[in-house]
Design a protein around this motif. Structure first.
Motif, PDB file in Angstrom:
ATOM      1  N   ARG A   1     -24.697 -36.951   9.456  1.00 53.45           N
ATOM      2  CA  ARG A   1     -24.930 -36.532   8.066  1.00 53.45           C
ATOM      3  C   ARG A   1     -26.404 -36.698   7.678  1.00 53.45           C
ATOM      4  O   ARG A   1     -26.970 -35.852   6.968  1.00 53.45           O
ATOM      5  CB  ARG A   1     -24.042 -37.352   7.122  1.00 53.45           C
ATOM      6  CG  ARG A   1     -24.165 -36.935   5.658  1.00 53.45           C
ATOM      7  CD  ARG A   1     -23.640 -35.528   5.433  1.00 53.45           C
ATOM      8  NE  ARG A   1     -23.925 -35.037   4.091  1.00 53.45           N
ATOM      9  CZ  ARG A   1     -25.016 -34.360   3.771  1.00 53.45           C
ATOM     10  NH1 ARG A   1     -25.942 -34.089   4.695  1.00 53.45           N
ATOM     11  NH2 ARG A   1     -25.207 -33.941   2.535  1.00 53.45           N
ATOM     12  N   THR A   2     -27.028 -37.765   8.150  1.00 59.28           N
ATOM     13  CA  THR A   2     -28.451 -37.981   7.860  1.00 59.28           C
ATOM     14  C   THR A   2     -29.290 -36.877   8.472  1.00 59.28           C
ATOM     15  O   THR A   2     -30.218 -36.357   7.843  1.00 59.28           O
ATOM     16  CB  THR A   2     -28.900 -39.348   8.386  1.00 59.28           C
ATOM     17  OG1 THR A   2     -28.083 -40.374   7.807  1.00 59.28           O
ATOM     18  CG2 THR A   2     -30.355 -39.624   8.036  1.00 59.28           C
ATOM     19  N   GLU A   3     -28.974 -36.502   9.703  1.00 54.24           N
ATOM     20  CA  GLU A   3     -29.718 -35.426  10.368  1.00 54.24           C
ATOM     21  C   GLU A   3     -29.536 -34.101   9.641  1.00 54.24           C
ATOM     22  O   GLU A   3     -30.492 -33.321   9.508  1.00 54.24           O
ATOM     23  CB  GLU A   3     -29.271 -35.311  11.823  1.00 54.24           C
ATOM     24  CG  GLU A   3     -29.689 -36.506  12.676  1.00 54.24           C
ATOM     25  CD  GLU A   3     -28.902 -36.647  13.965  1.00 54.24           C
ATOM     26  OE1 GLU A   3     -29.139 -37.625  14.697  1.00 54.24           O
ATOM     27  OE2 GLU A   3     -28.048 -35.771  14.247  1.00 54.24           O
TER      28      GLU A   3
ATOM     29  N   VAL B   1     -22.508 -41.183  10.063  1.00 52.67           N
ATOM     30  CA  VAL B   1     -23.697 -41.414   9.235  1.00 52.67           C
ATOM     31  C   VAL B   1     -24.922 -40.763   9.883  1.00 52.67           C
ATOM     32  O   VAL B   1     -25.734 -40.125   9.201  1.00 52.67           O
ATOM     33  CB  VAL B   1     -23.935 -42.921   9.017  1.00 52.67           C
ATOM     34  CG1 VAL B   1     -25.257 -43.161   8.295  1.00 52.67           C
ATOM     35  CG2 VAL B   1     -22.789 -43.539   8.227  1.00 52.67           C
ATOM     36  N   ALA B   2     -25.041 -40.900  11.201  1.00 51.74           N
ATOM     37  CA  ALA B   2     -26.181 -40.296  11.893  1.00 51.74           C
ATOM     38  C   ALA B   2     -26.173 -38.781  11.733  1.00 51.74           C
ATOM     39  O   ALA B   2     -27.203 -38.165  11.415  1.00 51.74           O
ATOM     40  CB  ALA B   2     -26.147 -40.676  13.372  1.00 51.74           C
TER      41      ALA B   2
ATOM     42  N   SER C   1     -26.939 -47.148   4.314  1.00 54.97           N
ATOM     43  CA  SER C   1     -28.338 -46.828   4.008  1.00 54.97           C
ATOM     44  C   SER C   1     -29.269 -47.338   5.101  1.00 54.97           C
ATOM     45  O   SER C   1     -30.280 -46.694   5.421  1.00 54.97           O
ATOM     46  CB  SER C   1     -28.737 -47.439   2.664  1.00 54.97           C
ATOM     47  OG  SER C   1     -28.023 -46.839   1.613  1.00 54.97           O
TER      48      SER C   1
ATOM     49  N   SER D   1     -29.135 -33.745   6.507  1.00 56.18           N
ATOM     50  CA  SER D   1     -29.930 -33.806   5.280  1.00 56.18           C
ATOM     51  C   SER D   1     -31.400 -33.524   5.532  1.00 56.18           C
ATOM     52  O   SER D   1     -32.140 -33.161   4.609  1.00 56.18           O
ATOM     53  CB  SER D   1     -29.780 -35.177   4.619  1.00 56.18           C
ATOM     54  OG  SER D   1     -30.503 -36.173   5.321  1.00 56.18           O
TER      55      SER D   1
ATOM     56  N   ALA E   1     -29.143 -44.852   7.971  1.00 61.21           N
ATOM     57  CA  ALA E   1     -29.812 -43.605   7.578  1.00 61.21           C
ATOM     58  C   ALA E   1     -31.321 -43.781   7.523  1.00 61.21           C
ATOM     59  O   ALA E   1     -32.079 -42.917   8.003  1.00 61.21           O
ATOM     60  CB  ALA E   1     -29.279 -43.147   6.222  1.00 61.21           C
ATOM     61  N   ASN E   2     -31.788 -44.883   6.973  1.00 58.66           N
ATOM     62  CA  ASN E   2     -33.233 -45.079   6.852  1.00 58.66           C
ATOM     63  C   ASN E   2     -33.896 -45.296   8.204  1.00 58.66           C
ATOM     64  O   ASN E   2     -35.039 -44.873   8.413  1.00 58.66           O
ATOM     65  CB  ASN E   2     -33.529 -46.255   5.917  1.00 58.66           C
ATOM     66  CG  ASN E   2     -33.433 -45.850   4.455  1.00 58.66           C
ATOM     67  OD1 ASN E   2     -34.019 -44.848   4.040  1.00 58.66           O
ATOM     68  ND2 ASN E   2     -32.685 -46.598   3.678  1.00 58.66           N
TER      69      ASN E   2
END
Length: 470
Positions: free
Chosen positions: A331-333, A328-329, A293, A335, A296-297
Motif C-alpha cells: 500500500r505504501t508503494e 503495508v509495504a 507508520s 501511494s 511505511a516511513n
C-alpha cells in the motif's frame, strides 16, 4: 509486484513444513536463522525445510545466518525470575554462579574489567538500569536505579563502555563453519564496531572459498563513528534498532536510521530496517497505528527490506504479521506511484564503470519512456543490485544461471529473481528473457521493456542496454 523485500525470522512459532510453505507463499523473501538461540541441528532442520519448500513452490528464498556476536547475557538464576528493587544493591561476579536478587553472573566475565565506577549497566533491553558503584578483581557492586523482574539469559548492554571482547567470538567461529558448510546466502555480524570487523569476517569466508555475502548490524555508538568505512566494507547494512535504542539514547534512533538509509543509497548497498516493526503482534492479532507508520516511513525513506524478528519466531500470529507487513509495504508503494520517485542518482564524475552508467541510464529511460519492466542478465548479481538501488517504480527481472546468485537477489528491492539456462546466442537470450517476463506476469505483449546484459556472452562486465517492444 511488491518491491520492498521482507525478512522473517524462523523460530518455534513457525518452524514447521506447513508454516514455512505458507510464509514463502505469503511473501517471505529472506529467512533469518538467529544463532543467538537454537542448536545446529535445529537450524539445519529449518534450512532444509526452507530449501525444499522453496524448490517445490518454484519461489527462490535467501537464507540469512545471524551470528550472535559478543552479546552479553545474564547467567542462570535460582528461580524463573528475581525482583530487583530501586535503591537496592546487586553484585555482578566474575565466576559463573547461579544467581539471585543479591548477586548474578553473566556470559562475559571480563565485564568486571571493562566497567568503571559510575558506568551504566542496562538489563533486559534497558528496562532495568544499574550503576556501578565499586569493583574488585572478582566482582562489580551496582546500585539499582530502575528495578523490575529479571529472568535468566536476558541481555546486558553497557552504553559508553569500550568492550574488550572480539567482534567474532569462538561461538561465532563455530557457527560460521556451519554456515559455510550449509551454504547460507548471507551472514550477519552483530555489534560491528569498525570496518575491520567486517574485513575479518570476509577474510574468514574467503579463506574457506565461500561467496557468502556479509551483513553489518549497526547497533553500537562506535559503529556510527566509523559508519562510512563500515558501509563500504559490508555487502549489506542492517539497522538493528533493538540494541541500538539501548546502547544510545532512543530519541537518536530515527535520525540515525534516515542517515544510514541515505548513506547506503550513496554507496549502492542494500539496507534493512529491523526490530520491533510489528512488536505488538507477538501477542495481538492486529498492529498499532504507530507500527504501521513505522513500516511505511522506512519504505518512504528508501529501505530495501524490512524485517520481522519475534513476530514470526515466537509470536502467536506469525502468518498474520507477515501478511500485515506485506500489505503495508504494498500500500505504501502504491501511494508513491503518483509522484516522481525520490532521486537515487549517482554522482557520476569521471567514472568509467559501465555498470554504474547503465544503471543510471536505465532509471531515466524507465521514467521518461514508461517502460514496464527491466530485465537484467547477471553472472554475479552486481548489475541487478545497482539497478535496484536506483529505486525505480517498475520491477526488475534478475536472471542468472547461478542458484546462489538468484537467492542473493531475493534481498534486492524491486527484483524478481529467476534462474535461467546458460546461453550461447544473445538473441536467444533476449527472446527467452521476454518469454520469462510474460510467463511470470511481469510484462505482457505490447509492453516496452529494457534489457541489460554483458555482450558478447561471457563478458565479465555489463556493457549493453537494449529497449524492446514485446
Amino acid at each position: 509486484m511488491r518491491l520492498t523485500k521482507i525478512i522473517a525470522t524462523i523460530g518455534p512459532a513457525c518452524n514447521s513444513e506447513e508454516k514455512i510453505r505458507q510464509m514463502i507463499q505469503g511473501g517471505m523473501d529472506v529467512a533469518r536463522l538467529n544463532f543467538s538461540h537454537g542448536t545446529h541441528e535445529e537450524h539445519l532442520g529449518a534450512l532444509q525445510t526452507i530449501r525444499t519448500a522453496s524448490e517445490q513452490l518454484g519461489h527462490p528464498v535467501a537464507v540469512m545466518q545471524d551470528l550472535c556476536g559478543p552479546k552479553i547475557r545474564v547467567g542462570e538464576l535460582k528461580s524463573d525470575s528475581v525482583e530487583l528493587k530501586p535503591g537496592g544493591l546487586l553484585r555482578i561476579v566474575r565466576e559463573a554462579v547461579v544467581g539471585d536478587n543479591n548477586s548474578i553472573s553473566c556470559t562475559y566475565p571480563e565485564i568486571v574489567d571493562d566497567v568503571k565506577e559510575g558506568d551504566r549497566i542496562l538489563l533486559n533491553d534497558g528496562l532495568i538500569e544499574l550503576q556501578a558503584i565499586g569493583k574488585t578483581r572478582d566482582y562489580l557492586d551496582c546500585k539499582v536505579i530502575n528495578g523490575g523482574p529479571l529472568k535468566p539469559h536476558k541481555g546486558i548492554n553497557l552504553p559508553g563502555v569500550k568492550i574488550s571482547a572480539p567482534s567474532i567470538t569462538e561461538k561465532d567461529r563455530r557457527d560460521l563453519e556451519w554456515g559455510i558448510e550449509n551454504k547460507v546466502d548471507y551472514m550477519a555480524l552483530s555489534f560491528v564496531r569498525r570496518a575491520d570487523d567486517i574485513e575479518e569476517l570476509k577474510e574468514l569466508l574467503r579463506s574457506r572459498g565461500s561467496a557468502i555475502h556479509t551483513v553489518a548490524k549497526i547497533e553500537k555508538p562506535e559503529a556510527i563513528e566509523h559508519i562510512e568505512e563500515i558501509v563500504q566494507a559490508a555487502d549489506v547494512i542492517m539497522i538493528a534498532r533493538g540494541d541500538m535504542g539501548v546502547e544510545m539514547h532512543v530519541e537518536e534512533v530515527p535520525a540515525i536510521q534516515k542517515r544510514l538509509i541515505t548513506l547506503c543509497t550513496r554507496f549502492n548497498k542494500p539496507v534493512i530496517v529491523a526490530t520491533q516493526m510489528l512488536e505488538s503482534m507477538i501477542e495481538n492479532a492486529a498492529p498499532t497505528r504507530a507500527e504501521v507508520s513505522d513500516i511505511a516511513n522506512a519504505i518512504l525513506d528508501g529501505t530495501d527490506a524490512v524485517m520481522l524478528s519475534g513476530e514470526t519466531s515466537i509470536g502467536r500470529h506469525p502468518l498474520r504479521a507477515l501478511a500485515m507487513m506485506a500489505h503495508v509495504a504494498r500500500r505504501t508503494e502504491e501511494s508513491m506511484k503518483g509522484e516522481l520517485p525520490r532521486e537515487r542518482r549517482l554522482v557520476l564524475g569521471d567514472t568509467q564503470d559501465f555498470g554504474h552508467l547503465i544503471a543510471y541510464s536505465v532509471a531515466h529511460l524507465a521514467r521518461r519512456l514508461g517502460v514496464k519492466l527491466v530485465i537484467g542478465f547477471t553472472a554475479s548479481g552486481r548489475t541487478v543490485r545497482l539497478l535496484s538501488k536506483r529505486r525505480m517504480t517498475v520491477p526488475i527481472l534478475g536472471a542468472s544461471t547461478g542458484a546462489d546468485v538468484v537467492r542473493k537477489m531475493c534481498l534486492y528491492r524491486g527484483v524478481a529473481p529467476l534462474r535461467t539456462e546458460r546461453f550461447t546466442d544473445s538473441e536467444l537470450m533476449f527472446k527467452k528473457g521476454a518469454a520469462l517476463a510474460v510467463e511470470n506476469n511481469l510484462a505482457e505483449k505490447g509492453d516496452d521493456v529494457v534489457f541489460v546484459a554483458g555482450l558478447p556472452l561471457g563478458a565479465s562486465a555489463t556493457n549493453t542496454l537494449r529497449l524492446e517492444h514485446l
